[in-house]
Design a protein around this motif. Structure first.
Motif, mmCIF file in Angstrom:
data_model
loop_
_atom_site.group_PDB
_atom_site.id
_atom_site.type_symbol
_atom_site.label_atom_id
_atom_site.label_comp_id
_atom_site.label_asym_id
_atom_site.label_seq_id
_atom_site.Cartn_x
_atom_site.Cartn_y
_atom_site.Cartn_z
ATOM 1 N N LYS A 235 -54.005 -3.237 12.636
ATOM 2 C CA LYS A 235 -54.119 -3.740 13.825
ATOM 3 C C LYS A 235 -55.182 -5.025 14.248
ATOM 4 C CE LYS A 235 -54.195 -2.500 18.608
ATOM 5 N NZ LYS A 235 -54.605 -1.429 19.603
ATOM 6 N N ARG A 236 -54.634 -5.882 14.750
ATOM 7 C CA ARG A 236 -55.452 -7.251 14.977
ATOM 8 C C ARG A 236 -55.807 -7.201 16.756
ATOM 9 N NH1 ARG A 236 -51.902 -10.374 11.149
ATOM 10 N NH2 ARG A 236 -53.151 -9.990 9.408
ATOM 11 N N HIS A 237 -56.660 -8.004 16.845
ATOM 12 C CA HIS A 237 -56.886 -7.958 18.460
ATOM 13 C C HIS A 237 -56.068 -8.693 19.154
ATOM 14 C CE1 HIS A 237 -59.038 -8.185 22.202
ATOM 15 N NE2 HIS A 237 -59.106 -9.729 22.235
ATOM 16 N N GLY A 238 -55.294 -8.357 20.207
ATOM 17 C CA GLY A 238 -54.028 -8.797 21.006
ATOM 18 C C GLY A 238 -52.773 -8.150 20.592
ATOM 19 N N ASP A 239 -52.551 -7.328 19.611
ATOM 20 C CA ASP A 239 -51.406 -6.718 19.167
ATOM 21 C C ASP A 239 -50.874 -5.692 20.207
ATOM 22 O OD1 ASP A 239 -51.017 -7.998 16.743
ATOM 23 O OD2 ASP A 239 -51.981 -6.536 15.375
ATOM 24 N N LYS A 240 -49.716 -5.444 20.218
ATOM 25 C CA LYS A 240 -49.227 -4.624 21.298
ATOM 26 C C LYS A 240 -49.398 -3.019 20.543
ATOM 27 C CE LYS A 240 -45.768 -7.434 23.119
ATOM 28 N NZ LYS A 240 -44.427 -8.000 22.922
ATOM 29 N N PRO A 241 -49.644 -1.941 21.651
ATOM 30 C CA PRO A 241 -49.993 -0.819 21.156
ATOM 31 C C PRO A 241 -48.689 -0.232 20.317
ATOM 32 C CG PRO A 241 -50.539 -0.990 23.587
ATOM 33 C CD PRO A 241 -49.807 -2.275 23.138
ATOM 34 N N PHE A 242 -49.256 0.796 19.198
ATOM 35 C CA PHE A 242 -48.149 1.578 18.696
ATOM 36 C C PHE A 242 -46.705 2.047 19.400
ATOM 37 C CE2 PHE A 242 -46.238 4.904 16.218
ATOM 38 C CZ PHE A 242 -46.012 4.334 14.791
ATOM 39 N N PHE A 243 -46.915 2.568 20.449
ATOM 40 C CA PHE A 243 -45.808 2.964 21.243
ATOM 41 C C PHE A 243 -45.426 2.099 22.151
ATOM 42 C CE2 PHE A 243 -47.806 7.140 19.691
ATOM 43 C CZ PHE A 243 -46.569 7.540 18.956
ATOM 44 N N TYR A 244 -45.797 0.877 22.314
ATOM 45 C CA TYR A 244 -45.238 -0.158 23.169
ATOM 46 C C TYR A 244 -43.650 0.066 23.408
ATOM 47 C CZ TYR A 244 -44.398 -4.481 25.590
ATOM 48 O OH TYR A 244 -43.997 -5.650 26.348
ATOM 49 N N GLY A 245 -43.160 -0.063 24.362
ATOM 50 C CA GLY A 245 -41.685 0.230 24.820
ATOM 51 C C GLY A 245 -41.066 1.414 24.713
ATOM 52 N N LEU B 152 -51.936 5.590 9.829
ATOM 53 C CA LEU B 152 -53.477 5.107 9.340
ATOM 54 C C LEU B 152 -53.153 3.416 9.164
ATOM 55 C CD1 LEU B 152 -56.078 5.859 8.784
ATOM 56 C CD2 LEU B 152 -55.354 6.226 6.564
ATOM 57 N N SER B 153 -52.095 3.287 8.619
ATOM 58 C CA SER B 153 -52.019 1.817 7.871
ATOM 59 C C SER B 153 -52.118 0.829 9.315
ATOM 60 C CB SER B 153 -50.925 1.304 7.276
ATOM 61 O OG SER B 153 -49.634 1.616 7.876
ATOM 62 N N TYR B 154 -51.508 1.443 10.462
ATOM 63 C CA TYR B 154 -51.225 0.459 11.555
ATOM 64 C C TYR B 154 -52.684 0.397 12.299
ATOM 65 C CZ TYR B 154 -50.420 -0.629 16.521
ATOM 66 O OH TYR B 154 -50.522 -1.163 17.797
ATOM 67 N N ILE B 155 -53.673 1.340 12.309
ATOM 68 C CA ILE B 155 -54.992 1.251 12.821
ATOM 69 C C ILE B 155 -55.592 0.470 11.818
ATOM 70 C CG2 ILE B 155 -56.931 2.684 13.190
ATOM 71 C CD1 ILE B 155 -55.219 5.179 13.788
ATOM 72 N N VAL B 156 -55.333 0.147 10.718
ATOM 73 C CA VAL B 156 -56.237 -0.517 9.744
ATOM 74 C C VAL B 156 -55.832 -1.895 9.927
ATOM 75 C CG1 VAL B 156 -56.551 -1.120 7.146
ATOM 76 C CG2 VAL B 156 -56.803 1.406 8.031
#
Length: 105
Positions: free
Chosen positions: A7-17, A1-5
């Motif tokens: 998150k900024r524009h241009g950040d990589k997705p949560f499961f990136y890599g 939940l804190s990742y969604i809150v």
């Protein structure tokens, strides 16, 4: 939940890599640690339960070097070596004679 809150524009997705094979192998190995520890709890004694987590950590030090190229320095090598050597000595050496006869000294 804190990742969604946060998150900024241009950040990589949560499961990136997570599409890297090394990451998948590491996730699989970490998921088997819980199963392995539960089997040790079920079939092992108290000392094996205590020794199991440091041995897993020592093995993961070497696997992280092989899989991800994490450098091994003298602190990591001496710590992992000490854990593995002490565990091997404990499991291989017979108990003292006084303990085999039932006496504690």
């Amino acid at each position: 939940l804190s990742y969604i809150v946060s998150k900024r524009h241009g950040d990589k997705p949560f499961f990136y890599g997570y599409n890297n094979l090394n990451v998948i192998v590491l996730l699989f190995l970490n998921s088997t640690v819980g199963i392995t520890i539960s089997m040790v709890y079920k079939y092992g004694d108290a000392v094996l339960k205590t020794l199991s987590q440091p041995v897993v950590s020592a093995v993961l030090v070497f696997l992280s070097n092989i899989l991800f190229g994490v450098p091994l320095d003298i602190v990591k090598l001496s710590g992992a070596g000490t854990v593995i050597l002490s565990t091997m000595l404990y499991l291989k050496l017979p108990p003292p004679r006084s303990l085999r006869r039932g006496r504690k000294s």
